[in-house]
Design a protein around this motif. Structure first.
Motif, short mmCIF file in Angstrom:
data_model
loop_
_atom_site.label_atom_id
_atom_site.label_comp_id
_atom_site.label_asym_id
_atom_site.label_seq_id
_atom_site.Cartn_x
_atom_site.Cartn_y
_atom_site.Cartn_z
N LYS A 11 0.81 -1.22 0.00
CA LYS A 11 0.00 0.00 0.00
C LYS A 11 0.85 1.27 0.00
CE LYS A 11 -3.83 2.31 2.14
NZ LYS A 11 -3.38 3.47 1.48
N CYS A 12 1.79 1.36 0.94
CA CYS A 12 2.55 2.61 1.07
C CYS A 12 3.98 2.52 0.54
CB CYS A 12 2.56 3.06 2.52
SG CYS A 12 3.51 2.00 3.63
N CYS A 28 -0.85 0.19 7.84
CA CYS A 28 -1.69 0.11 6.64
C CYS A 28 -2.78 -0.94 6.82
CB CYS A 28 -0.85 -0.18 5.41
SG CYS A 28 0.16 1.23 4.89
N LYS A 31 -5.52 0.60 8.82
CA LYS A 31 -6.28 1.55 8.00
C LYS A 31 -7.21 0.84 7.03
CE LYS A 31 -2.83 5.23 7.99
NZ LYS A 31 -1.89 6.00 7.13
N LYS A 66 0.27 5.71 -8.97
CA LYS A 66 -0.38 6.73 -8.16
C LYS A 66 -0.28 8.05 -8.90
CE LYS A 66 -0.06 8.83 -3.60
NZ LYS A 66 0.66 8.82 -2.33
N ARG A 71 -5.73 6.42 -8.33
CA ARG A 71 -4.72 5.39 -8.18
C ARG A 71 -5.14 4.17 -8.97
NH1 ARG A 71 -4.71 6.61 -1.94
NH2 ARG A 71 -3.26 8.33 -1.98
N ASP A 113 -8.34 3.04 -1.46
CA ASP A 113 -8.35 4.50 -1.57
C ASP A 113 -8.82 5.15 -0.27
OD1 ASP A 113 -7.37 4.49 -4.13
OD2 ASP A 113 -9.32 4.80 -5.09
N SER A 116 -6.28 5.66 2.72
CA SER A 116 -5.17 6.62 2.59
C SER A 116 -5.15 7.64 3.70
CB SER A 116 -5.27 7.37 1.26
OG SER A 116 -5.15 6.44 0.22
#
Length: 116
Positions: A11-12, A28, A31, A66, A71, A113, A116
């Motif tokens: 993800k990141c 992540c 989240k 991205k 994205r 999304d 984020s």
């Protein structure tokens, strides 16, 4: 078990210190779990949300590109062999190309999304 030096969060993109079967780091993952229960996701069919969450748990989604507007993700299909380019607005899977219904790949992208 420790992660190899080139293992990163899908993800990141941060380096992972420990092995993660879903490819997500702990922050992540938290989240994404919260985003899967967000009110915006309740608009989709429960079966779609369940499939999307299961795919995320298995590490079947990764950020491909991205941009400032949206994205693009690479999502593994149900059979485990096909991959599709997916964004919140569109998908390259057969259901997405017909554009009659929202596919679960797009739901997975929406969850990512929101996280984020």
């Amino acid at each position: 078990m420790t992660a190899t030096p080139d293992t990163t969060c899908t993800k990141c993109g941060r380096r992972l210190r420990n092995y993660s079967p879903d490819g997500l780091g702990p922050k992540c993952r938290r989240k994404v779990r919260r985003a899967g229960k967000a009110p915006q996701i309740a608009a989709y069919k429960p079966a779609q949300v369940e499939k999307a969450v299961e795919n995320i748990r298995q590490g079947g989604i990764a950020l491909l590109r991205k941009s400032s507007k949206n994205r693009v993700y690479m999502v593994v299909g149900s059979d485990g062999t096909a991959t599709y380019r997916t964004a919140q607005a569109a998908c390259t899977c057969p259901a997405g190309l017909r554009a009659r219904h929202v596919c679960w790949h797009r739901v997975a992208a929406h969850i990512f999304d929101l996280a984020s």
